[in-house]
Design an enzyme around this catalytic site. Structure first.
Site, PDB file in Angstrom:
ATOM      1  N   ARG A 239      43.646  -7.414  13.593  1.00  0.00           N
ATOM      2  CA  ARG A 239      43.084  -8.395  12.743  1.00  0.00           C
ATOM      3  C   ARG A 239      43.910  -7.374  11.399  1.00  0.00           C
ATOM      4  NH1 ARG A 239      41.425 -12.020  14.132  1.00  0.00           N
ATOM      5  NH2 ARG A 239      38.653 -12.905  14.495  1.00  0.00           N
ATOM      6  N   GLU A 268      42.830 -10.784   3.875  1.00  0.00           N
ATOM      7  CA  GLU A 268      43.085 -12.259   3.487  1.00  0.00           C
ATOM      8  C   GLU A 268      42.446 -13.103   2.378  1.00  0.00           C
ATOM      9  OE1 GLU A 268      43.195 -13.706   7.903  1.00  0.00           O
ATOM     10  OE2 GLU A 268      44.367 -12.255   8.525  1.00  0.00           O
ATOM     11  N   HIS A 286      47.461 -16.701  10.281  1.00  0.00           N
ATOM     12  CA  HIS A 286      46.298 -16.893  10.739  1.00  0.00           C
ATOM     13  C   HIS A 286      46.209 -17.898  11.890  1.00  0.00           C
ATOM     14  CE1 HIS A 286      42.553 -14.302  11.517  1.00  0.00           C
ATOM     15  NE2 HIS A 286      43.254 -14.493  12.730  1.00  0.00           N
TER      16      HIS A 286
HETATM   17  P1  NAP Z   1      39.353  -8.401  24.448  1.00  0.00           P
HETATM   18  O1  NAP Z   1      39.128  -8.821  25.593  1.00  0.00           O
HETATM   19  O2  NAP Z   1      37.792  -8.043  23.864  1.00  0.00           O
HETATM   20  O3  NAP Z   1      40.395  -6.734  24.193  1.00  0.00           O
HETATM   21  C1  NAP Z   1      39.891  -6.117  23.360  1.00  0.00           C
HETATM   22  C2  NAP Z   1      41.168  -4.871  24.092  1.00  0.00           C
HETATM   23  O4  NAP Z   1      41.488  -3.856  23.035  1.00  0.00           O
HETATM   24  C3  NAP Z   1      39.942  -3.699  24.605  1.00  0.00           C
HETATM   25  O5  NAP Z   1      41.260  -4.223  26.045  1.00  0.00           O
HETATM   26  C4  NAP Z   1      40.244  -2.718  24.874  1.00  0.00           C
HETATM   27  O6  NAP Z   1      40.066  -1.903  25.582  1.00  0.00           O
HETATM   28  C5  NAP Z   1      40.170  -2.294  23.747  1.00  0.00           C
HETATM   29  N1  NAP Z   1      40.421  -1.568  22.178  1.00  0.00           N
HETATM   30  C6  NAP Z   1      38.915  -1.826  21.683  1.00  0.00           C
HETATM   31  N2  NAP Z   1      38.932  -0.683  20.604  1.00  0.00           N
HETATM   32  C7  NAP Z   1      40.155   0.266  21.577  1.00  0.00           C
HETATM   33  C8  NAP Z   1      39.869   1.707  20.036  1.00  0.00           C
HETATM   34  N3  NAP Z   1      39.526   2.253  20.145  1.00  0.00           N
HETATM   35  N4  NAP Z   1      41.852   1.977  20.799  1.00  0.00           N
HETATM   36  C9  NAP Z   1      42.175   1.344  22.124  1.00  0.00           C
HETATM   37  N5  NAP Z   1      41.517  -0.527  22.745  1.00  0.00           N
HETATM   38  C10 NAP Z   1      40.919  -0.178  22.105  1.00  0.00           C
HETATM   39  O7  NAP Z   1      39.689  -9.019  23.234  1.00  0.00           O
HETATM   40  P2  NAP Z   1      40.950 -10.156  22.652  1.00  0.00           P
HETATM   41  O8  NAP Z   1      40.041 -11.530  23.609  1.00  0.00           O
HETATM   42  O9  NAP Z   1      42.042  -9.743  23.653  1.00  0.00           O
HETATM   43  O10 NAP Z   1      41.295 -10.307  21.277  1.00  0.00           O
HETATM   44  C11 NAP Z   1      41.194  -8.477  20.631  1.00  0.00           C
HETATM   45  C12 NAP Z   1      41.096  -9.609  19.257  1.00  0.00           C
HETATM   46  O11 NAP Z   1      42.371 -10.038  19.094  1.00  0.00           O
HETATM   47  C13 NAP Z   1      39.883  -9.783  18.440  1.00  0.00           C
HETATM   48  O12 NAP Z   1      39.344  -8.415  18.663  1.00  0.00           O
HETATM   49  C14 NAP Z   1      40.259 -10.957  17.011  1.00  0.00           C
HETATM   50  O13 NAP Z   1      39.923  -9.401  16.399  1.00  0.00           O
HETATM   51  C15 NAP Z   1      41.599 -10.827  17.462  1.00  0.00           C
HETATM   52  N6  NAP Z   1      42.411 -11.888  17.450  1.00  0.00           N
HETATM   53  C16 NAP Z   1      42.665 -13.049  16.590  1.00  0.00           C
HETATM   54  C17 NAP Z   1      43.574 -14.055  16.366  1.00  0.00           C
HETATM   55  C18 NAP Z   1      44.232 -14.365  15.991  1.00  0.00           C
HETATM   56  O14 NAP Z   1      44.019 -15.777  15.620  1.00  0.00           O
HETATM   57  N7  NAP Z   1      45.533 -13.681  15.249  1.00  0.00           N
HETATM   58  C19 NAP Z   1      42.965 -14.954  17.775  1.00  0.00           C
HETATM   59  C20 NAP Z   1      41.958 -14.214  19.132  1.00  0.00           C
HETATM   60  C21 NAP Z   1      42.187 -12.677  18.955  1.00  0.00           C
HETATM   61  P3  NAP Z   1      38.611  -0.552  25.665  1.00  0.00           P
HETATM   62  O15 NAP Z   1      36.963  -1.361  25.243  1.00  0.00           O
HETATM   63  O16 NAP Z   1      38.501  -0.103  26.883  1.00  0.00           O
HETATM   64  O17 NAP Z   1      39.443   0.311  24.604  1.00  0.00           O
END
Ligand code: NAP
Length: 320
Positions: A239, A268, A286
């Site tokens: 994000r 955005e 995006h």
């Molecule tokens: P996810 O499976 O929930 O993974 C998020 C990761 O971030 C987890 O490993 C979590 O582990 C870690 N995390 C959370 N807070 C943290 C912190 N303060 N410091 C370090 N690590 C932290 O989510 P995902 O599916 O991989 O997606 C991640 C993000 O990508 C989404 O939330 C979304 O905003 C973004 N996204 C963008 C697009 C795009 O079109 N560009 C598409 C999909 C997703 P812990 O809880 O152990 O910290």
């Protein structure tokens, strides 16, 4: 009996819309610009279900106006656009679409890594501008991706899918998350846990995959850019606000880092003017999950979540 109403704030694939139309009255907001808070407040009145897009402001005020609403099904995995606490207080279920977009977004992450490090966007423009006069030893020299150190911050579904791809490039992968993976999982993925400080200082490429939260907002500021290697690259498909964009521009202008690949921006659809003309950045609108296959699967999950809740069942991918 009058049909329940579902409002969809974007033109999602037909498979999802058709599924909802079997039993509900469905209205779709189809416009070039995303829906505004004021329009959403009006449209949501009298609705039982909402399918929202990740940029929609589903604020406390919107939720307040929503009357009958039972479910907010976000069309995406991130849900920082929704006031989840307010929805929970009002007994409204919030859902997202995990499990179907991580491989697609990981592909795009690698596309940004390769694009910025091998300068493919610049080279394409150069050729189309009729500047290609033949092979030259110094034409568009980039950097190798193969064998480099990759720092993954946020090791959830997308981070892991990126790590799997990094193996093919024989990269040395460090990662950070608040609760480290088990040793077994680390071995399976070929990754090593490290603190953010070490990742920042030693990585050739840093890629962000954390959700946007109070904790991760402005995770990258001047302080981190100063510590990064001068020839390192930053990739952000998470994000926009995870990176302080003013500071990123400063870092690029002052050669504190070598380049950036960005799919998301702090405000955005506005993009910092200081990024727009830089050749050391690849900038995408995006499109992380934007493939036909992935968007159809997202539509299916989002709409199934609406149906589950409106039929009185638990949603398949709840957030609250
Ligand atoms: P996810 O499976 O929930 O993974 C998020 C990761 O971030 C987890 O490993 C979590 O582990 C870690 N995390 C959370 N807070 C943290 C912190 N303060 N410091 C370090 N690590 C932290 O989510 P995902 O599916 O991989 O997606 C991640 C993000 O990508 C989404 O939330 C979304 O905003 C973004 N996204 C963008 C697009 C795009 O079109 N560009 C598409 C999909 C997703 P812990 O809880 O152990 O910290």
């Amino acid at each position: 009996m009058t049909k329940k109403k579902v409002y969809i704030t974007g033109d999602i694939p037909r498979n999802g819309i058709d599924m909802l139309r079997e039993n509900y009255h469905v209205e779709v907001f189809d416009s070039e610009a995303p829906i505004t808070e004021d329009v959403l407040k009006e449209k949501i009145k009298g609705c039982d279900g909402l399918v929202s897009m990740v940029g929609d402001p589903v604020t406390s005020d919107v939720i307040e106006e929503s009357g009958n609403l039972k479910v907010i099904a976000n069309y995406g995995v991130g849900y920082d656009n929704i006031d989840v606490d307010r929805a929970t207080q009002k007994g409204i279920k919030v859902t997202n679409t995990p499990g179907v977009l991580h491989e697609t977004t990981a592909d795009l992450t690698f596309s940004l890594i390769l694009g910025v490090m091998r300068r493919t966007v610049e080279s394409d423009k150069f050729l189309r501008d009729n500047n290609f006069k033949g092979w030259k030893p110094q034409l568009f020299l980039g950097n190798d991706v193969y064998g480099k150190r990759l720092g993954i911050i946020g090791m959830g579904e997308i981070g892991e899918a990126v790590a799997k791809r990094a193996r093919g490039f024989e990269m040395d992968v460090l990662y950070n998350k608040r609760t480290p993976l088990s040793g077994e999982e680390e071995n399976r993925l070929g990754v090593k846990y490290s603190d953010i400080e070490d990742i920042v200082k030693t990585s050739d490429i840093i890629t962000l995959h954390v959700p946007l939260t109070k904790e991760t907002k402005h995770l990258f500021t001047k302080e981190e850019f100063k510590k990064m290697k001068d020839d390192a690259y930053l990739i952000n498909t998470a994000r926009g606000p995870v990176v302080k964009e003013d500071d990123l521009v400063w870092a690029l202008e002052n050669r504190e880092i070598k380049g950036a690949g960005l799919d998301v921006f702090e405000e955005e659809p506005k993009v910092h003017p200081g990024l727009m003309n830089r050749e050391d950045c690849v900038l995408l609108p995006h499109i992380g999950s934007a493939t036909e296959e992935c968007r159809q699967e997202m539509a299916e999950i989002a709409c199934k979540n609406v149906i589950k809740v409106l039929e009185g069942n638990k949603p398949i991918t709840p957030v609250n």
